[in-house]
Structure formats: C-alpha cells, structure tokens
Design a protein around this motif. Structure first.
Motif, PDB file in Angstrom:
ATOM      1  N   LEU A  27       0.622  -1.353   0.171  1.00 33.48           N
ATOM      2  CA  LEU A  27      -0.047  -0.064   0.157  1.00 33.48           C
ATOM      3  C   LEU A  27       0.755   1.283   0.031  1.00 33.48           C
ATOM      4  O   LEU A  27       1.916   1.290   0.364  1.00 33.48           O
ATOM      5  N   ARG A  28       0.302   2.493  -0.443  1.00 35.53           N
ATOM      6  CA  ARG A  28       0.953   3.826  -0.412  1.00 35.53           C
ATOM      7  C   ARG A  28       0.117   4.722  -0.534  1.00 35.53           C
ATOM      8  O   ARG A  28      -1.145   4.616  -1.103  1.00 35.53           O
ATOM      9  N   LEU A  29      -0.103   5.691   0.375  1.00 40.96           N
ATOM     10  CA  LEU A  29      -0.849   7.093   0.332  1.00 40.96           C
ATOM     11  C   LEU A  29      -0.185   7.838  -0.350  1.00 40.96           C
ATOM     12  O   LEU A  29       0.850   8.632  -0.005  1.00 40.96           O
ATOM     13  N   ARG A  30      -0.928   8.380  -1.602  1.00 41.87           N
ATOM     14  CA  ARG A  30      -0.323   9.565  -2.401  1.00 41.87           C
ATOM     15  C   ARG A  30      -1.019  10.632  -2.064  1.00 41.87           C
ATOM     16  O   ARG A  30      -1.860  10.833  -1.075  1.00 41.87           O
ATOM     17  N   GLY A  31      -0.590  11.815  -2.821  1.00 42.99           N
ATOM     18  CA  GLY A  31      -1.462  12.957  -2.727  1.00 42.99           C
ATOM     19  C   GLY A  31      -3.108  12.805  -2.844  1.00 42.99           C
ATOM     20  O   GLY A  31      -3.318  11.893  -3.556  1.00 42.99           O
ATOM     21  N   GLY A  55       1.724   5.170 -10.276  1.00 38.53           N
ATOM     22  CA  GLY A  55       2.840   4.191 -10.134  1.00 38.53           C
ATOM     23  C   GLY A  55       3.008   2.638 -10.388  1.00 38.53           C
ATOM     24  O   GLY A  55       1.794   2.289 -10.405  1.00 38.53           O
ATOM     25  N   THR A  56       3.793   2.236 -10.148  1.00 42.05           N
ATOM     26  CA  THR A  56       4.065   0.727  -9.987  1.00 42.05           C
ATOM     27  C   THR A  56       5.421   0.673  -9.061  1.00 42.05           C
ATOM     28  O   THR A  56       6.009   1.579  -8.750  1.00 42.05           O
ATOM     29  N   LYS A  57       5.564  -0.571  -8.502  1.00 39.38           N
ATOM     30  CA  LYS A  57       6.711  -0.703  -7.784  1.00 39.38           C
ATOM     31  C   LYS A  57       7.997  -0.197  -8.554  1.00 39.38           C
ATOM     32  O   LYS A  57       8.880   0.287  -7.785  1.00 39.38           O
ATOM     33  N   THR A  58       8.159  -0.514  -9.596  1.00 37.37           N
ATOM     34  CA  THR A  58       9.314  -0.002 -10.340  1.00 37.37           C
ATOM     35  C   THR A  58       9.330   1.597 -10.457  1.00 37.37           C
ATOM     36  O   THR A  58      10.394   2.144 -10.646  1.00 37.37           O
ATOM     37  N   ILE A  59       8.283   2.037 -10.829  1.00 43.17           N
ATOM     38  CA  ILE A  59       8.181   3.485 -10.897  1.00 43.17           C
ATOM     39  C   ILE A  59       6.977   4.245  -9.927  1.00 43.17           C
ATOM     40  O   ILE A  59       5.748   4.164 -10.267  1.00 43.17           O
ATOM     41  N   PRO A  60       7.626   4.048  -8.561  1.00 42.71           N
ATOM     42  CA  PRO A  60       6.708   4.275  -7.570  1.00 42.71           C
ATOM     43  C   PRO A  60       5.853   5.534  -7.587  1.00 42.71           C
ATOM     44  O   PRO A  60       4.597   5.590  -7.053  1.00 42.71           O
ATOM     45  N   ASP A  61       6.620   6.635  -8.280  1.00 40.74           N
ATOM     46  CA  ASP A  61       5.866   8.058  -8.054  1.00 40.74           C
ATOM     47  C   ASP A  61       5.027   8.192  -9.487  1.00 40.74           C
ATOM     48  O   ASP A  61       4.287   9.431  -9.765  1.00 40.74           O
ATOM     49  N   GLY A  62       4.788   7.165 -10.249  1.00 41.43           N
ATOM     50  CA  GLY A  62       4.144   7.439 -11.407  1.00 41.43           C
ATOM     51  C   GLY A  62       4.698   8.311 -12.482  1.00 41.43           C
ATOM     52  O   GLY A  62       6.198   8.817 -12.212  1.00 41.43           O
ATOM     53  N   ILE A  63       4.470   8.515 -13.435  1.00 36.49           N
ATOM     54  CA  ILE A  63       5.072   9.366 -14.588  1.00 36.49           C
ATOM     55  C   ILE A  63       3.982   9.900 -15.747  1.00 36.49           C
ATOM     56  O   ILE A  63       2.899   9.417 -15.946  1.00 36.49           O
ATOM     57  N   GLY A  64       4.149  11.293 -15.868  1.00 41.53           N
ATOM     58  CA  GLY A  64       3.502  12.225 -16.894  1.00 41.53           C
ATOM     59  C   GLY A  64       3.918  12.311 -18.108  1.00 41.53           C
ATOM     60  O   GLY A  64       5.383  12.528 -18.210  1.00 41.53           O
ATOM     61  N   PHE A  65       3.455  12.410 -19.291  1.00 36.27           N
ATOM     62  CA  PHE A  65       3.932  12.846 -20.517  1.00 36.27           C
ATOM     63  C   PHE A  65       3.375  13.718 -21.302  1.00 36.27           C
ATOM     64  O   PHE A  65       3.226  14.114 -22.565  1.00 36.27           O
ATOM     65  N   LEU A  84      -5.584   6.192  -1.953  1.00 38.76           N
ATOM     66  CA  LEU A  84      -4.781   4.981  -1.405  1.00 38.76           C
ATOM     67  C   LEU A  84      -4.448   3.870  -2.468  1.00 38.76           C
ATOM     68  O   LEU A  84      -5.256   3.318  -2.964  1.00 38.76           O
ATOM     69  N   LEU A  85      -3.017   3.845  -2.752  1.00 38.08           N
ATOM     70  CA  LEU A  85      -2.675   2.751  -3.863  1.00 38.08           C
ATOM     71  C   LEU A  85      -2.564   1.562  -3.417  1.00 38.08           C
ATOM     72  O   LEU A  85      -1.782   1.347  -2.440  1.00 38.08           O
TER      73      LEU A  85
END
Length: 479
Positions: free
Chosen positions: A271-275, A381-391, A291-292
């Motif tokens: 689990l992870r709590l993001r913005g 995000g994923t475990k490999t890219i935990p913060d996610g990404i925008g394009f 809650l991710l």
C-alpha cells in the motif's frame, strides 16, 4: 431352488453386467448435469461481458434501437468501478483552450456531479440503475469456453458457453460480443497479442501494471475550515510550498497535500498513500482517491480480496493521520467501505488500430472517430516507478472505431479500459468520459447500421454517421 454353484454364476453375471454398464454410463451425476444444460443456444445481436458503465451505455443504445441485447457479468453484483468500487472522483476532459470535451449521456452525469446533485454513492447508484433498467443481465457467470470460426476478415466468435449461478451451463450465440470487464474475462480467451504495458517504459521483461485504488470514505469533515485555512495561506505559490505542488481547494473539490502524505508510512509495502483527490459529498461527507495498492491481479478473486482486506486495515491509521495533518479533518470518522477496487490498468489486447503517443500529441483525428479525448497523459505508479510518470497534456485527439475492434476478429469489440492504445496513449485515453462516449457511439452505430458489418464501414459511411450523431445525439466527433 438354486444350487450354490448356479447361484454364484448368477451373481457373477450380474456383476459382469454392472461392469459393462459403467462404461455406457461413466458417471450418473454427469448425466444429471447434462440434462440440466441448455439444450439450444439462445441468439442475440449483442452480448456484453461485464457491467462497467461503458458497456451499459453501449447496450442501452443498441437495445433502444431494436437489437436483442444481454449483459453477462462475471462479478457478483453489477456496477463495476463506479458502483462497487465507488470511484466517485470523476476526471474531467478539456482541450488546451479549456473547452470541455465531455459529450453524450455521460455528460448528464458530469453536469450533475459538478452541480453537486450527484455526489453520494446512493445518487450514483440511482443514476446507474436508470441506465441499466430493462437490459437483461446475469451476474456471477463464469465463461467456460468459446467457439470461433474463420471469416473473410480473420476470425469470428460464434458461440460462448458459460456457467450461471443456478448451476446450469448455457451456450449462446451473437452477432457481436463486447469485452467490458476490468480483467479481460472474454478477450483473454481469444488468442490475440497483449499490448505491452508499464514494463515497456523501462524495458522490463514481465508485465507490469499501474496501481489499483481503494476508495476512502469519511464523515464529519468541516469543509468550511478546510477551505478557509487554505485561503488564508494564499497566494497559491505559498499554498503549494506549504502543502505540496498540486494543492488546491474550492467549495467542491480538494487536491494535493503531498508534503504531508509523502511522510505517511503504511504498515504494508503493498500500500501507499499518495496526494489526495477529495470530493465534497455534502453534509460533512467526503470520498478520497489516494490509497494505492501494488500488484493487484483483478482476474484473481483472492488477490482482490487480499487488497481489500489490507486496505480496510490501513484506513483507520490513515484517518488518525488526516485528523492531525489536514485542516477540517480534526473530528473525521470512518464512513463505510467499498465492496470492490478501482482497477486502472490490466492486460489489453491488440486492436485493428493501436492509438499511439504521437496521435495524441499531434491532435490526430480519424475518419472513423467514435470519441474525442484530451486528458493529460497520467500513468500512476508501479513498484518499479513508484511515483508514476506523466508525458504532457494533449490538446485534443480522436479515438477511432478500429481501436475498439479486436484485431483478429470481425465481431468482437473492447470498451472501457480495454481500449487499444500504447501505454503512453492509454495514460490519457483510459478515463471514463472518453471511453464512455466511445461505447455509447458504438452502440448507436450497431443499432443504426444493421445492414452493414462494423468492419465493412468506410469513410463515406462515417460521413453519414457523423451527421446523424450530431443531429440526433448532439455528439460531434470531428473537431
């Protein structure tokens, strides 16, 4: 009177007869089961697998236009992400000039959502129930097998056999089939190639998916306090410095607070709590997307249940944290739990056209548009890219019918989050208003183009189609 020898031979003969009978009737229970099975295949014009709102919109339009339609739902209750997952924080879609791109029936939901008259789960459920009213639906089904044949344009899905909650097995046939689940209940069985997912961003060798979300519901929130405290911290540059870059609050919605949520440590690494994305539901009630959950497999009920159980255990701790750190939450209390998750991303399979990043950023429009998108390219995000990404943020772009037609088949459609798009394009195309418009448009076309297969429609046909879509449904697909 039988002698002992003759009696033995008689018994022996009976045993031999029983031995051979077991091969003629290998399993008496199997005979009973077969007798219960459907004897003749029911026939439909459109069979929708799953009850996500996109497929419901398609089914509703097709049925209104005279087609025979049924929804077969692998989930135990209808409603999917919106109702069972309670994903009630709705993403809007605009072009870069701030023109709203939400169209069709889903615009009615968005208009009431923005106005505040549809905010609570009961209000969303009432809206959904009106959409699905009159459409035959069977919940809790399990697909056993599919039967396909060769066609002049690849393959055609002829029949599908499923088990129902009554214990019976049914075989049905249809002109068109629609994948409308969040775990590929149908399309995973049809043999087309999977579109690379999040792993393609970092050249991973194993499939990777964006996190799921478990929605959080709280009551006794003082929204006036939340709004006033943030207003007192203006200008906006100061607000973002104090609370986090995306922090914003008005009378209806609040976002951000990442400077606080980034400090929260969950008990479970899953689990992870993001913005936070917070919707004011009135009367001190709020729902929060924040809650991710990593590594959820929506096709595995055990995986889903583990995610829900762990989330429920974490939310009381999150509540304590919010009380201490977020204005207006000092007296907040729990307000119930959803029965299901919000699944952002799972396997998608190749369609006749795969929407790409260049299409979005180049504002490409297609002759066979069934929707128009413009949401930012947002990959969670994923475990490999935990913060996610925008394009980046596209201006506007079209979504062609071909991106909703399974590649190898002439009669299988995919809607909702099954849209055929590369992972970057999917980051924008996945949102509800964009895929809902596409599904509704396809339902209209199915009903009004009865004399021509979808795969045979051409540019001249779509010029005609666009005219009646705009005239009769106020849907404009050429920007």
């Amino acid at each position: 009177m039988l002698t002992k020898k003759k009696g033995f031979r008689s018994i022996q003969g009976i045993l031999i007869l029983m031995f051979f009978l077991q091969f003629l009737v290998p399993n008496p229970h199997a005979v009973i089961a077969q007798s219960k099975a459907s004897s003749a295949a029911a026939s439909y014009d459109v069979v929708v697998i799953g009850s996500e709102i996109q497929g419901v919109l398609l089914a509703k339009e097709a049925r209104n236009l005279g087609l025979k339609v049924i929804i077969l739902d692998p989930r135990s209750k209808p409603g999917g992400e919106l109702i069972q997952g309670q994903m009630l924080v709705l993403d809007d879609v605009n072009d870069n000039k701030h023109n709203n791109l939400v169209q069709g029936e889903i615009k009615n939901l968005y208009t009431k959502y923005k106005a505040g008259s549809i905010r609570k789960i009961a209000e969303f459920s009432n809206y959904y129930d009106k959409l699905i009213k009159g459409i035959p639906i069977k919940s809790g089904i399990v697909i056993d097998s599919v039967n396909t044949i060769k066609s002049d344009k690849g393959k055609s899905l002829q029949t599908l056999t499923y088990r129902a909650t009554d214990g019976l097995t049914y075989t049905i046939q249809s002109k068109y089939w629609v994948e409308n689940t969040d775990f590929n209940a149908l399309s995973a069985k049809l043999g087309d190639k999977r579109i690379p997912g999040m792993e393609s961003l970092y050249h991973g060798k194993r499939p990777d998916y964006m996190t799921a979300t478990y929605m959080m519901n709280f009551k006794k929130i003082n929204w006036n306090t939340l709004h006033q405290v943030i207003l007192d911290d203006y200008p906006l540059t100061n607000v973002r410095k104090k609370y986090g870059f995306t922090t914003y609050v008005d009378w209806n919605f609040a976002t951000g607070f990442s400077n606080f949520t980034n400090k929260y440590i969950t008990r479970d690494k899953m689990l992870r709590l993001r913005g936070l994305n917070v919707t004011n539901q009135r009367d001190g009630e709020v729902t929060i997307n924040g809650l991710l959950i990593y590594d959820v497999n929506p096709s595995d009920p055990k995986s889903v249940q583990i995610a829900i159980t762990k989330s429920k255990a974490e939310i009381p701790r999150i509540l304590t944290f919010l009380r201490k750190n977020i204005p207006g939450f000092a007296k907040a209390e729990l307000d119930g739990f959803p029965e299901y998750l919000y699944i952002r991303d799972y396997n998608r399979y190749e369609t006749k056209y795969i929407l790409d990043y260049a299409d979005l950023m180049g504002a490409r429009m297609f002759w066979d548009n069934v929707s128009i998108g413009g949401y930012e390219i947002d990959l969670q995000g994923t475990k490999t890219i935990p913060d996610g990404i925008g394009f980046g943020k596209p201006d506007h772009y079209g979504l062609p019918l071909r991106s909703f037609e399974l590649k190898s088949y002439d009669n299988v459609l995919v809607v909702g989050k099954n849209v055929g798009a590369s992972i970057k394009a999917y980051g924008s195309a996945r949102v509800m208003p964009t895929t809902a418009l596409a599904a509704q448009t396809i339902g209209i076309i199915l009903g009004r183009e009865k004399n021509k297969r979808l795969v045979d429609l051409n540019q001249a046909d779509f010029k005609r189609i666009n005219k009646y879509l705009e005239k009769d449904y106020k849907i404009k697909l050429q920007h």
